[in-house]
Design a protein around this motif. Structure first.
Motif, short mmCIF file in Angstrom:
data_model
loop_
_atom_site.label_atom_id
_atom_site.label_comp_id
_atom_site.label_asym_id
_atom_site.label_seq_id
_atom_site.Cartn_x
_atom_site.Cartn_y
_atom_site.Cartn_z
N LEU A 1 4.19 5.04 -5.95
CA LEU A 1 4.31 4.77 -7.39
C LEU A 1 3.17 5.43 -8.18
O LEU A 1 3.38 5.90 -9.31
CB LEU A 1 4.31 3.26 -7.64
CG LEU A 1 5.57 2.52 -7.23
CD1 LEU A 1 5.35 1.01 -7.29
CD2 LEU A 1 6.74 2.91 -8.14
N ALA A 2 1.98 5.45 -7.59
CA ALA A 2 0.86 6.09 -8.28
C ALA A 2 1.09 7.58 -8.45
O ALA A 2 0.81 8.15 -9.52
CB ALA A 2 -0.43 5.84 -7.49
N VAL A 3 1.60 8.23 -7.40
CA VAL A 3 1.91 9.66 -7.50
C VAL A 3 3.01 9.89 -8.52
O VAL A 3 2.95 10.84 -9.32
CB VAL A 3 2.31 10.21 -6.12
CG1 VAL A 3 2.74 11.67 -6.22
CG2 VAL A 3 1.15 10.08 -5.13
N MET A 4 4.03 9.02 -8.53
CA MET A 4 5.10 9.14 -9.52
C MET A 4 4.56 8.94 -10.93
O MET A 4 4.97 9.62 -11.87
CB MET A 4 6.20 8.10 -9.23
CG MET A 4 6.99 8.36 -7.96
SD MET A 4 8.14 7.01 -7.59
CE MET A 4 9.17 7.03 -9.04
N ARG A 5 3.67 7.99 -11.10
CA ARG A 5 3.11 7.71 -12.43
C ARG A 5 2.32 8.90 -12.96
O ARG A 5 2.33 9.17 -14.18
CB ARG A 5 2.19 6.49 -12.33
CG ARG A 5 1.55 6.06 -13.63
CD ARG A 5 2.47 5.22 -14.45
NE ARG A 5 1.92 4.92 -15.76
CZ ARG A 5 1.06 3.94 -16.00
NH1 ARG A 5 0.67 3.15 -15.01
NH2 ARG A 5 0.61 3.74 -17.23
N LEU A 6 1.67 9.66 -12.08
CA LEU A 6 0.88 10.81 -12.49
C LEU A 6 1.70 12.09 -12.54
O LEU A 6 1.18 13.15 -12.90
CB LEU A 6 -0.30 11.01 -11.53
CG LEU A 6 -1.34 9.87 -11.53
CD1 LEU A 6 -2.35 10.09 -10.41
CD2 LEU A 6 -2.04 9.78 -12.87
N SER A 7 2.98 11.99 -12.16
CA SER A 7 3.84 13.18 -12.15
C SER A 7 4.12 13.65 -13.58
O SER A 7 4.17 12.85 -14.53
CB SER A 7 5.15 12.86 -11.43
OG SER A 7 6.06 13.93 -11.57
N VAL B 1 0.83 -1.21 0.00
CA VAL B 1 0.00 0.00 0.00
C VAL B 1 0.86 1.25 0.00
O VAL B 1 0.62 2.20 -0.77
CB VAL B 1 -0.95 -0.02 1.22
CG1 VAL B 1 -1.62 1.33 1.38
CG2 VAL B 1 -2.00 -1.11 1.06
N VAL B 2 1.89 1.28 0.85
CA VAL B 2 2.73 2.48 0.94
C VAL B 2 3.50 2.69 -0.36
O VAL B 2 3.48 3.79 -0.95
CB VAL B 2 3.71 2.34 2.13
CG1 VAL B 2 4.70 3.51 2.14
CG2 VAL B 2 2.93 2.31 3.44
N LEU B 3 4.17 1.64 -0.84
CA LEU B 3 4.95 1.77 -2.07
C LEU B 3 4.03 2.00 -3.27
O LEU B 3 4.37 2.76 -4.20
CB LEU B 3 5.81 0.53 -2.27
CG LEU B 3 6.75 0.55 -3.48
CD1 LEU B 3 7.68 1.75 -3.42
CD2 LEU B 3 7.56 -0.75 -3.54
N ALA C 1 -0.42 0.34 -7.02
CA ALA C 1 -0.14 1.58 -7.75
C ALA C 1 -1.25 1.88 -8.75
O ALA C 1 -1.69 3.03 -8.88
CB ALA C 1 1.21 1.47 -8.46
N GLU C 2 -1.71 0.87 -9.44
CA GLU C 2 -2.79 1.07 -10.41
C GLU C 2 -4.12 1.38 -9.73
O GLU C 2 -4.92 2.19 -10.21
CB GLU C 2 -2.93 -0.17 -11.30
CG GLU C 2 -1.75 -0.40 -12.23
CD GLU C 2 -1.56 0.77 -13.20
OE1 GLU C 2 -0.74 1.66 -12.90
OE2 GLU C 2 -2.25 0.79 -14.22
N ALA D 1 8.20 4.67 -12.59
CA ALA D 1 7.00 4.03 -12.04
C ALA D 1 6.38 3.08 -13.05
O ALA D 1 5.97 1.95 -12.70
CB ALA D 1 5.99 5.10 -11.62
N TRP D 2 6.32 3.50 -14.31
CA TRP D 2 5.74 2.62 -15.34
C TRP D 2 6.58 1.35 -15.51
O TRP D 2 6.04 0.25 -15.64
CB TRP D 2 5.66 3.39 -16.66
CG TRP D 2 5.03 2.58 -17.75
CD1 TRP D 2 3.72 2.49 -18.05
CD2 TRP D 2 5.71 1.72 -18.68
NE1 TRP D 2 3.51 1.64 -19.10
CE2 TRP D 2 4.72 1.14 -19.51
CE3 TRP D 2 7.05 1.38 -18.89
CZ2 TRP D 2 5.03 0.25 -20.52
CZ3 TRP D 2 7.36 0.48 -19.89
CH2 TRP D 2 6.37 -0.06 -20.70
#
Length: 331
Positions: free
Chosen positions: A111-117, A105-107, A187-188, A126-127
């Motif tokens: 990763l989700a925030v990085m993917r949307l950056s 959950v934490v990682l 992340a997804e 992240a991808w």
């Protein structure tokens, strides 16, 4: 001399133009209207439900009869349900599930925030992480972590140095294999939750002078939780069962404990049933917790909270005959 008093009786109901006689001689007395006939409502018959319920009961009875008549020593199942080795395996299963989900959950959120950056490096990293871990089976990842000494014989962190075989225990290999793999899926899930929040919320927060990090923490993530919680709970239950793959790297979880006992007493099916009962028990507990957690986060979003499991059971038991409402009364 006074005029004679009018003796014509007053009609009981208001008279209309039609109440006059055909010859126009005068009004005709009209009797009181009859009350409408009561509506006889026929409840809807759900014959399909009764038939399907009968089919399910027959099939369930056939399965139960097959297990009862099979060559299974049922007293052995009851005797090993609270065996010390089984209890230790159940606790280890619960422990690795909680830690792996926490790591995931934490990682996964990061990763989700990085993917949307908008930073292409962060988004690409992240991808790539999600692509690698979703593209390989969990069992393969567990075996790679367990045999990591082949690639890195010595773990040298500068302040800590040791042989990898001594560091990479079955517990650590299971935690990394399960947790890092779960992070890719979380992340997804987190990305879907973040994208479900209207962009106007972010624009309004920026207009108030909030930074991007504060907007994400105070505005976006709290609203995204309603979308993130249900699949996260589902992933939690799935992790509880997926942890049985740690059996392949000698981590003493529930399935490993059951097979270790069966290798001694040669009662494989009995011990598999013991493990199944424990998995079902733990899954049931987590499913109930997930339901009430979802119900909690729906406060303020739904006008009426969904029924509790007990209320749902009561409704299902009484839904074979759907009552009809006639004139505010149930028939």
């Amino acid at each position: 001399m006074s005029e004679p008093e009018d003796k014509t009786p007053t009609p009981a109901v208001p008279l209309t133009k039609d109440d006059a006689g055909a010859d126009g001689a005068g009004p005709v007395a009209k009797s009181s209207p009859l009350p409408p006939e009561a509506v006889k409502a026929i409840p809807v018959r759900h014959y399909g439900r009764w038939i399907s319920a009968a089919i399910v009961l027959v099939l369930f009875g056939m399965v139960v009869a097959a297990f009862v008549n099979a060559d299974i020593t049922w007293p052995t199942v009851g005797r090993y349900l609270n065996h010390e080795t089984i209890l230790t395996g159940a606790i280890n299963t619960l422990w690795i599930t909680l830690l792996a989900m926490l790591l995931g959950v934490v990682l996964g959120t990061v990763l989700a925030v990085m993917r949307l950056s908008k930073n292409p490096v962060m988004s690409s990293v992240a991808w790539g992480y999600i692509w690698v871990f979703r593209g390989t089976p969990v069992l393969v990842q567990l075996l790679i972590w367990y045999n990591l000494a082949v690639v890195f014989p010595i773990l040298d962190l500068g302040f800590y140095r040791d042989e990898m075989n001594d560091v990479m225990t079955p517990f650590l290999a299971a935690l990394l294999g399960l947790g890092l793999n779960e992070a890719a899926y979380m992340a997804e899930i987190s990305r879907a939750g973040i994208q479900s929040v209207d962009e106007g919320q972010t624009e309004a927060a920026h207009a108030l002078g909030m930074t991007g990090a504060r907007t994400m923490r105070r505005i976006v993530l709290p609203q995204a939780m309603r979308v993130i919680i249900p699949p996260t709970g589902n992933e939690f239950v799935n992790m509880l069962k997926t942890s049985s793959l740690a059996y392949a790297i000698q981590y003493s979880e529930l399935l490993f404990s059951a097979t270790r006992i069966s290798s001694r007493n040669l009662e494989a099916m009995e011990l598999l049933l013991v493990a199944t009962i424990w998995y079902l028990l733990l899954t049931t507990v987590f499913s109930v917790c997930q339901y009430y957690l979802e119900r909690h986060f729906q406060r303020g979003a739904a006008r009426e909270l969904p029924p509790t499991p007990w209320q749902r059971v009561r409704k299902s038991l009484t839904s074979f005959r759907t009552p009809s409402q006639v004139g505010g009364k149930t028939v």
